[in-house]
Design a protein around this motif. Structure first.
Motif, mmCIF file in Angstrom:
data_model
loop_
_atom_site.group_PDB
_atom_site.id
_atom_site.type_symbol
_atom_site.label_atom_id
_atom_site.label_comp_id
_atom_site.label_asym_id
_atom_site.label_seq_id
_atom_site.Cartn_x
_atom_site.Cartn_y
_atom_site.Cartn_z
ATOM 1 N N LYS A 2 41.922 -26.205 -15.660
ATOM 2 C CA LYS A 2 40.887 -26.749 -16.543
ATOM 3 C C LYS A 2 39.772 -27.425 -15.751
ATOM 4 O O LYS A 2 38.647 -27.541 -16.241
ATOM 5 C CB LYS A 2 41.493 -27.758 -17.524
ATOM 6 C CG LYS A 2 42.378 -27.140 -18.591
ATOM 7 C CD LYS A 2 42.910 -28.212 -19.549
ATOM 8 C CE LYS A 2 41.805 -28.843 -20.364
ATOM 9 N NZ LYS A 2 42.327 -29.822 -21.353
ATOM 10 N N ASP B 191 34.462 -37.439 -25.567
ATOM 11 C CA ASP B 191 34.906 -36.046 -25.384
ATOM 12 C C ASP B 191 33.852 -35.340 -24.558
ATOM 13 O O ASP B 191 32.647 -35.488 -24.812
ATOM 14 C CB ASP B 191 35.063 -35.332 -26.729
ATOM 15 C CG ASP B 191 36.181 -35.920 -27.572
ATOM 16 O OD1 ASP B 191 37.098 -36.539 -27.002
ATOM 17 O OD2 ASP B 191 36.128 -35.779 -28.813
ATOM 18 N N PHE B 192 34.275 -34.571 -23.579
ATOM 19 C CA PHE B 192 33.306 -33.972 -22.662
ATOM 20 C C PHE B 192 33.831 -32.686 -22.024
ATOM 21 O O PHE B 192 35.035 -32.392 -22.062
ATOM 22 C CB PHE B 192 32.942 -34.969 -21.564
ATOM 23 C CG PHE B 192 34.087 -35.354 -20.675
ATOM 24 C CD1 PHE B 192 34.294 -34.711 -19.447
ATOM 25 C CD2 PHE B 192 34.986 -36.345 -21.041
ATOM 26 C CE1 PHE B 192 35.349 -35.058 -18.618
ATOM 27 C CE2 PHE B 192 36.042 -36.699 -20.224
ATOM 28 C CZ PHE B 192 36.229 -36.053 -19.017
ATOM 29 N N ASN B 193 32.918 -31.947 -21.435
ATOM 30 C CA ASN B 193 33.246 -30.784 -20.626
ATOM 31 C C ASN B 193 32.761 -31.032 -19.206
ATOM 32 O O ASN B 193 31.855 -31.867 -18.975
ATOM 33 C CB ASN B 193 32.561 -29.532 -21.172
ATOM 34 C CG ASN B 193 33.018 -29.182 -22.583
ATOM 35 O OD1 ASN B 193 34.196 -29.328 -22.909
ATOM 36 N ND2 ASN B 193 32.085 -28.733 -23.419
ATOM 37 N N VAL B 194 33.320 -30.330 -18.252
ATOM 38 C CA VAL B 194 32.870 -30.420 -16.867
ATOM 39 C C VAL B 194 32.255 -29.090 -16.458
ATOM 40 O O VAL B 194 32.661 -28.022 -16.923
ATOM 41 C CB VAL B 194 34.029 -30.811 -15.928
ATOM 42 C CG1 VAL B 194 34.547 -32.192 -16.281
ATOM 43 C CG2 VAL B 194 35.155 -29.785 -15.960
ATOM 44 N N LYS B 195 31.269 -29.176 -15.578
ATOM 45 C CA LYS B 195 30.574 -27.973 -15.106
ATOM 46 C C LYS B 195 31.227 -27.428 -13.868
ATOM 47 O O LYS B 195 31.844 -28.169 -13.110
ATOM 48 C CB LYS B 195 29.101 -28.313 -14.839
ATOM 49 C CG LYS B 195 28.358 -28.786 -16.064
ATOM 50 C CD LYS B 195 26.933 -29.168 -15.745
ATOM 51 C CE LYS B 195 26.208 -29.706 -16.971
ATOM 52 N NZ LYS B 195 24.822 -30.106 -16.676
ATOM 53 N N THR C 254 29.182 -32.833 -19.187
ATOM 54 C CA THR C 254 28.448 -32.579 -20.428
ATOM 55 C C THR C 254 29.110 -33.340 -21.571
ATOM 56 O O THR C 254 30.178 -32.947 -22.049
ATOM 57 C CB THR C 254 28.430 -31.080 -20.767
ATOM 58 O OG1 THR C 254 27.869 -30.342 -19.679
ATOM 59 C CG2 THR C 254 27.615 -30.819 -22.031
ATOM 60 N N ARG D 74 39.153 -35.748 -22.840
ATOM 61 C CA ARG D 74 38.863 -36.986 -23.582
ATOM 62 C C ARG D 74 39.244 -38.191 -22.735
ATOM 63 O O ARG D 74 40.372 -38.284 -22.238
ATOM 64 C CB ARG D 74 39.623 -37.017 -24.906
ATOM 65 C CG ARG D 74 39.488 -38.341 -25.665
ATOM 66 C CD ARG D 74 40.126 -38.256 -27.038
ATOM 67 N NE ARG D 74 39.386 -37.344 -27.898
ATOM 68 C CZ ARG D 74 39.761 -37.023 -29.133
ATOM 69 N NH1 ARG D 74 40.880 -37.547 -29.644
ATOM 70 N NH2 ARG D 74 39.038 -36.198 -29.851
ATOM 71 N N ASP E 125 32.859 -30.735 -32.994
ATOM 72 C CA ASP E 125 33.193 -30.110 -31.714
ATOM 73 C C ASP E 125 34.048 -31.049 -30.864
ATOM 74 O O ASP E 125 33.896 -32.271 -30.898
ATOM 75 C CB ASP E 125 31.922 -29.747 -30.947
ATOM 76 C CG ASP E 125 31.109 -28.672 -31.654
ATOM 77 O OD1 ASP E 125 31.682 -28.005 -32.537
ATOM 78 O OD2 ASP E 125 29.922 -28.515 -31.324
ATOM 79 N N GLY F 185 35.495 -31.583 -26.828
ATOM 80 C CA GLY F 185 35.349 -31.164 -25.447
ATOM 81 C C GLY F 185 36.685 -30.763 -24.845
ATOM 82 O O GLY F 185 37.743 -30.858 -25.477
ATOM 83 N N ASP F 186 36.639 -30.332 -23.597
ATOM 84 C CA ASP F 186 37.865 -29.969 -22.888
ATOM 85 C C ASP F 186 38.693 -31.196 -22.526
ATOM 86 O O ASP F 186 39.910 -31.108 -22.377
ATOM 87 C CB ASP F 186 37.520 -29.191 -21.609
ATOM 88 C CG ASP F 186 36.923 -27.824 -21.908
ATOM 89 O OD1 ASP F 186 37.219 -27.274 -22.985
ATOM 90 O OD2 ASP F 186 36.150 -27.324 -21.068
ATOM 91 N N VAL G 147 30.086 -34.405 -25.197
ATOM 92 C CA VAL G 147 30.161 -33.656 -26.449
ATOM 93 C C VAL G 147 30.190 -34.594 -27.654
ATOM 94 O O VAL G 147 29.479 -34.388 -28.636
ATOM 95 C CB VAL G 147 31.399 -32.736 -26.461
ATOM 96 C CG1 VAL G 147 31.536 -32.030 -27.816
ATOM 97 C CG2 VAL G 147 31.322 -31.713 -25.335
#
Length: 372
Positions: free
Chosen positions: A222, A368-372, A348, A110, A105, A107-108, A350
């Motif tokens: 984003k 690598d990560f996503n944000v809420k 979050t 890096r 996976d 993330g959105d 990843v």
């Protein structure tokens, strides 16, 4: 259950003497492990001595394991002491080892952090310019949205650091750069593919203290997030000092002199980093949104520095999504993870990676990560 009385008769005098010695070593190992695990809760500015045990967590754990197996071989009931030491080590182990699973996976976003060691290659042969070019190629290959560098220095003779930063950004494909123009003592630089905004002028990182910078990254639709790039005080222990301590052929006088120098440097660094991070966290501007605090913290997971970050509400992304031990220090001292990707609850994680890129005395770390 082992019967030490009967086993003692079979072992004889020397066997019993060995068991007694192992029992003493087991007690020492238990005491050392207890101090190591307690260290995160003790401010080195008030009591510094446990910090040495926190730094040596892995060595203490290995020591206890060796004593444990030796006592098993000797079939001694004293083995319970090492079992207790291993149980005591669990909280420290959970901070130092990650059970994360491999994932494909992405993330959105890096972010990559790397202490480039003033572009002084560890082989002492590669030129600074070739070192910088190798870093550029590695960055292009990994394609981070944001790159945080520490100890970024001029890597071309006769070319200023600002000019080198500009050239590096262009070559690596970054359109936006932020660093402290007036007081860039630690060489903290943030490169980004998205626009960067300096944080509040009146507080915390907005004042551009010497050990960190903080920016807002605006990725449009984003999302937005904040990145703090930190570099806390190093131990400043030289390779020559480490070599002397590791080589038994040196004179006792020289060994004692170097040992005292290393001890003083460790003590000063433990105390100074505690004060530095306190100031960073106490004066940090209030921001509403995802925050990543990354960089070279120069402290191990069993440290007061680590605990301060946890108390401030940040999570160690390595523990969440990393794998194994993943030391980030590439010098002569083994098993040290001193570079971090701390995140708040709006991030979050990843995927966490430590790259085995041997150039600096540190390894690059990628999240690598996503944000809420």
């Amino acid at each position: 259950m082992y019967n030490d009385r009967n086993n003692g008769r079979r072992r004889g005098f020397f066997g019993s003497l060995i068991v007694a010695g192992l029992g003493l070593l087991a007690l020492i190992g238990l005491f050392a492990m207890a101090l190591s695990v307690l260290n995160p809760y003790i401010d080195p500015q008030h009591f510094v001595w446990t910090s040495f045990f926190g730094l040596a967590f892995w060595e203490i754990l290995i020591f206890n394991l060796l004593v444990f197996f030796a006592l098993l071989v000797m079939r001694s009931r004293v083995v319970w002491i090492t079992v207790l030491a291993l149980l005591v080590s669990i909280p420290g182990f959970m901070k130092s080892y990650s059970f994360g699973k491999k994932t494909a996976d992405m993330g959105d976003f890096r972010v990559m952090t790397y202490n480039v060691h003033n572009f002084h290659h560890v082989d002492e042969k590669t030129s600074s310019e070739d070192f910088a070019q190798a870093v550029i190629e590695k960055v292009i290959d990994q394609n981070p949205d944001v790159l945080c560098c520490q100890e970024f220095a001029s890597y071309q003779k006769g070319v200023t650091r600002p000019k080198c930063i500009e050239q590096f950004a262009k070559s690596a494909g970054f359109q936006h750069v932020y660093y402290n123009l007036k007081r860039n003592y630690g060489g903290n630089v943030v490169f980004s593919k998205y626009p960067l905004t300096k944080v509040d002028e009146e507080s915390g990182f907005g004042k551009e203290n010497t050990y960190g910078i903080m920016v807002k990254v605006d990725a449009g639709e984003k999302g937005t997030f904040y990145v703090a790039n930190l570099h806390l005080l190093s131990y400043t222990i030289t390779d020559d000092e480490i070599n002397v301590l590791m080589e038994s052929t040196k004179s006792q006088e020289n060994l004692e002199e170097i040992g005292k120098s290393v001890f003083r440097k460790l003590k000063f660094a433990f105390e100074r980093r505690s004060a530095e991070l306190k100031e960073v966290l106490e004066t940090m501007p209030h921001v509403d949104g995802p925050v990543i605090m990354c960089g070279d913290f120069n402290d191990a997971p069993l440290s007061f520095t680590y605990q301060q970050m946890q108390n401030a509400g940040f999570s160690d992304s390595f523990v969440k999504v990393g794998q194994g031990i993943k030391p980030t220090y590439g010098g002569r001292l083994p098993l040290l993870r001193i570079d971090y990707m701390w995140v708040n609850d709006d991030v979050t994680p990843v995927k966490y990676r430590r790259l085995r890129f041997k150039a600096s005395d540190h390894y690059p770390v990628i999240l690598d990560f996503n944000v809420k």
